[in-house]
Design a protein around this motif. Structure first.
Motif, PDB file in Angstrom:
ATOM      1  N   UNK A  34     -11.193  34.460 -70.901  1.00 21.79           N
ATOM      2  CA  UNK A  34     -10.004  34.065 -70.137  1.00 21.79           C
ATOM      3  C   UNK A  34      -9.238  32.964 -70.864  1.00 21.79           C
ATOM      4  N   UNK A  35      -9.961  31.958 -71.334  1.00 20.18           N
ATOM      5  CA  UNK A  35      -9.318  30.845 -72.046  1.00 20.18           C
ATOM      6  C   UNK A  35      -8.670  31.323 -73.339  1.00 20.18           C
ATOM      7  N   UNK A  36      -9.408  32.144 -74.092  1.00 21.15           N
ATOM      8  CA  UNK A  36      -8.876  32.671 -75.348  1.00 21.15           C
ATOM      9  C   UNK A  36      -7.621  33.501 -75.099  1.00 21.15           C
ATOM     10  N   UNK A  37      -7.676  34.339 -74.081  1.00 13.42           N
ATOM     11  CA  UNK A  37      -6.529  35.186 -73.750  1.00 13.42           C
ATOM     12  C   UNK A  37      -5.323  34.347 -73.338  1.00 13.42           C
ATOM     13  N   UNK A  38      -5.558  33.334 -72.530  1.00  7.23           N
ATOM     14  CA  UNK A  38      -4.455  32.498 -72.036  1.00  7.23           C
ATOM     15  C   UNK A  38      -3.720  31.814 -73.184  1.00  7.23           C
ATOM     16  N   UNK A  39      -4.462  31.350 -74.185  1.00  3.97           N
ATOM     17  CA  UNK A  39      -3.835  30.568 -75.245  1.00  3.97           C
ATOM     18  C   UNK A  39      -3.364  31.409 -76.439  1.00  3.97           C
ATOM     19  N   UNK A  40      -3.885  32.627 -76.611  1.00  4.67           N
ATOM     20  CA  UNK A  40      -3.559  33.380 -77.830  1.00  4.67           C
ATOM     21  C   UNK A  40      -2.902  34.736 -77.603  1.00  4.67           C
ATOM     22  N   UNK A  41      -3.197  35.400 -76.482  1.00  8.46           N
ATOM     23  CA  UNK A  41      -2.706  36.771 -76.293  1.00  8.46           C
ATOM     24  C   UNK A  41      -1.193  36.794 -76.098  1.00  8.46           C
ATOM     25  N   UNK A  42      -0.516  37.663 -76.843  1.00 10.45           N
ATOM     26  CA  UNK A  42       0.938  37.813 -76.724  1.00 10.45           C
ATOM     27  C   UNK A  42       1.263  38.856 -75.653  1.00 10.45           C
ATOM     28  N   UNK A  43       2.365  38.646 -74.978  1.00  6.34           N
ATOM     29  CA  UNK A  43       2.843  39.646 -74.021  1.00  6.34           C
ATOM     30  C   UNK A  43       3.519  40.775 -74.799  1.00  6.34           C
ATOM     31  N   UNK A  44       3.115  42.020 -74.535  1.00  3.86           N
ATOM     32  CA  UNK A  44       3.664  43.162 -75.260  1.00  3.86           C
ATOM     33  C   UNK A  44       4.400  44.157 -74.372  1.00  3.86           C
ATOM     34  N   UNK A  45       4.256  44.049 -73.058  1.00  5.12           N
ATOM     35  CA  UNK A  45       4.884  45.020 -72.155  1.00  5.12           C
ATOM     36  C   UNK A  45       6.411  44.899 -72.217  1.00  5.12           C
ATOM     37  N   UNK A  46       7.051  45.985 -72.647  1.00  2.00           N
ATOM     38  CA  UNK A  46       8.505  46.021 -72.719  1.00  2.00           C
ATOM     39  C   UNK A  46       9.102  45.185 -73.831  1.00  2.00           C
ATOM     40  N   UNK A  47       8.269  44.677 -74.744  1.00  2.35           N
ATOM     41  CA  UNK A  47       8.749  43.842 -75.847  1.00  2.35           C
ATOM     42  C   UNK A  47       8.891  44.703 -77.098  1.00  2.35           C
ATOM     43  N   UNK A  48      10.043  44.663 -77.778  1.00  5.28           N
ATOM     44  CA  UNK A  48      10.212  45.430 -79.017  1.00  5.28           C
ATOM     45  C   UNK A  48       9.187  45.018 -80.074  1.00  5.28           C
ATOM     46  N   UNK A  49       8.841  45.961 -80.929  1.00  4.87           N
ATOM     47  CA  UNK A  49       7.817  45.718 -81.940  1.00  4.87           C
ATOM     48  C   UNK A  49       8.177  44.563 -82.861  1.00  4.87           C
ATOM     49  N   UNK A  50       9.436  44.465 -83.263  1.00  2.00           N
ATOM     50  CA  UNK A  50       9.816  43.397 -84.192  1.00  2.00           C
ATOM     51  C   UNK A  50       9.662  42.020 -83.547  1.00  2.00           C
TER      52      UNK A  50
END
Length: 485
Positions: free
Chosen positions: A454-470
């Protein structure tokens, strides 16, 4: 319209056939949950009781052998073809279950499960490629979901048959299913048009594409899609990047989307490690995958009967296992809808937090016995449900959304390999760790790893839903830590 509907039905039917090994993989992975007690009983099919060490190896080996083949399964499919490799995997699975049925020693079962794992590791990579190449835009998402759905159904079927059928009957069922898979592969499924274009066999590619689209070989959108495959292949030969905005052949007016053709394996590996953003993204995806595996789900599935016997001795462990499998099926369906309803970060954090809390509660229930046996079963059900919705599927979704078409294949191979390695180590270490700190301590350890996730995800995971690849790639260029802007 009739041709379009026919094409979709054909694509779904072929996808179901292609994913039968996914059903068999889940069936095989949870098989030890009821086979090991039989092999350790006085009426062991081998004629003698297997040791705890042999039981641990039999349970975990199917997670080890896939690592040998996943890293070059894509290359095999590019050289020999998707269909030939899939059929070969079917024959390997068939032979492995014949070995299990005729086994006279634990070593023979171990060898059978090792070669079965090789087939599963190769097949999952090839199936992902196959589905991506034969399906059109409107069917690809649903076709991909069929993979996880049949995996859940496979676990349910395995627990159920293990409850009511003998050791030998289960083996006969798996042998029969393998034969059915091979027959349908020859009778229904055709080679990938993308592979055939890459080999210069365009006449065959045209007929296969027309079959998958439910149309004639002279239909305009079929010819247009074949032309696009040809141009993509020529671009790849010249090592030119694929244009993202090439006009697509959409469904409503008898036109279909472009079909992806994999880049050459060597150039894909170079591209993956050439940019800082891709390297950071790969490290992030592998880290998330490894952490979610060590939250303990695979050990709960594989050792379900043994765990329920210890946790809830007054309830039939077979009944609990079937309930567990039903929950896995239901949660895989729910997970399909929640993917589109919530943002990736929120879903991952909330579901992982719930899974970690459930493991902590299980540990306390076992240590202090402050509730009934049915409470233990209920907490396990909630744990499995929350895990399936988030940690079980999101790492694959994130991988597909984070990497571009030229590096997605090899990135997926690395992530899948890390998953198999982590599962193997988890199953090997589960028994010794339980002996040292007890089952309650093991669940507390899984809970701690979950909270770390949970901690790792909160600080490092990027949001990708609906976000362009670039834009996703730009996030990784700025560093590992997540930033809102």
């Amino acid at each position: 319209m009739c041709a379009m509907m026919k094409g979709k039905l054909i694509q779904y039917a072929c996808t179901v056939v292609l994913t039968i090994p996914c059903f068999q993989a889940a069936f095989t992975f949870v098989w030890p949950s009821y086979a090991i007690p039989a092999l350790q009983s006085d009426r062991s099919p081998l004629g003698y009781k297997i040791s705890e060490r042999e039981a641990g190896l039999i349970s975990s080996c199917t997670m080890l052998s896939p690592m040998i083949v996943t890293m070059f399964a894509g290359t095999l499919a590019d050289v020999f073809g998707r269909k030939k490799i899939s059929v070969a995997c079917g024959f390997i699975i068939l032979s492995s279950w014949i070995l299990v049925l005729t086994a006279k020693s634990a070593s023979q079962i171990l060898i059978a499960r090792l070669i079965c794992g090789l087939a599963f590791g190769c097949n999952i990579i090839v199936v992902i490629m196959y589905i991506g190449e034969l399906c059109q835009t409107s069917t690809r998402a649903t076709a991909t979901v069929i993979i996880t759905f049949l995996f859940s159904i496979g676990a349910l079927a395995s627990y159920s048959l293990g409850w009511v059928c003998s050791y030998e009957t289960v083996c006969y069922f798996c042998i029969t299913l393998s034969v059915i898979y091979i027959i349908f592969m020859f009778a229904l499924v055709k080679e990938s048009p993308v592979f055939l274009v890459g080999k210069g066999r365009e006449k065959e590619a045209l007929h296969c594409l027309a079959f998958y689209r439910g149309a004639s070989v002279v239909t305009e959108h079929v010819l247009g899609e074949l032309s696009y495959m040809r141009s993509q292949h020529n671009q790849n030969k010249q090592n030119h990047p694929i244009e993202e905005n090439v006009p697509q052949y959409e469904t409503e007016k008898l036109t279909e989307e472009k079909t992806s053709l994999p880049q050459e394996e060597t150039s894909a590996w170079k591209l993956l490690f050439a940019s800082t953003s891709s390297r950071r993204a790969l490290i992030s995806m592998v880290s998330i995958m490894v952490l979610t595996v060590y939250m303990g789900m695979v050990s709960v599935q594989v050792y379900a009967a043994q765990l329920f016997t210890k946790m809830a001795p007054n309830i039939s462990p077979d009944l609990c296992s079937v309930i567990l499998a039903l929950v896995l099926v239901a949660s895989s369906c729910v997970g399909t809808f929640t993917m589109d309803l919530f943002k990736r970060r929120s879903l991952m954090i909330c579901s992982t937090l719930m899974s970690s809390w459930c493991m902590a509660v299980l540990g306390s229930l076992l240590r202090w016995s402050w509730a009934s046996d049915w409470a233990v079963t209920l907490v396990v059900v909630i744990y499995c449900f929350s895990y399936q919705v988030g940690p079980n599927s999101l790492p694959f979704v994130l991988t597909s959304e984070t990497f571009g078409p030229q590096t997605r294949g090899v990135a997926s191979q690395v992530v899948v390999t890390s998953m198999f390695l982590s599962n193997f180590l988890l199953l090997i270490l589960f028994g010794p760790v339980e002996d040292q700190i007890g089952l309650d301590g093991t669940f507390f350890l899984f809970s701690i790893i979950g909270f770390v996730t949970v901690i790792f995800t909160y600080f490092t995971m990027k949001e990708t839903k609906g976000i362009p690849l670039d834009e996703i790639q730009k996030m990784y260029e700025k560093g590992f830590l997540y930033r809102e802007k």
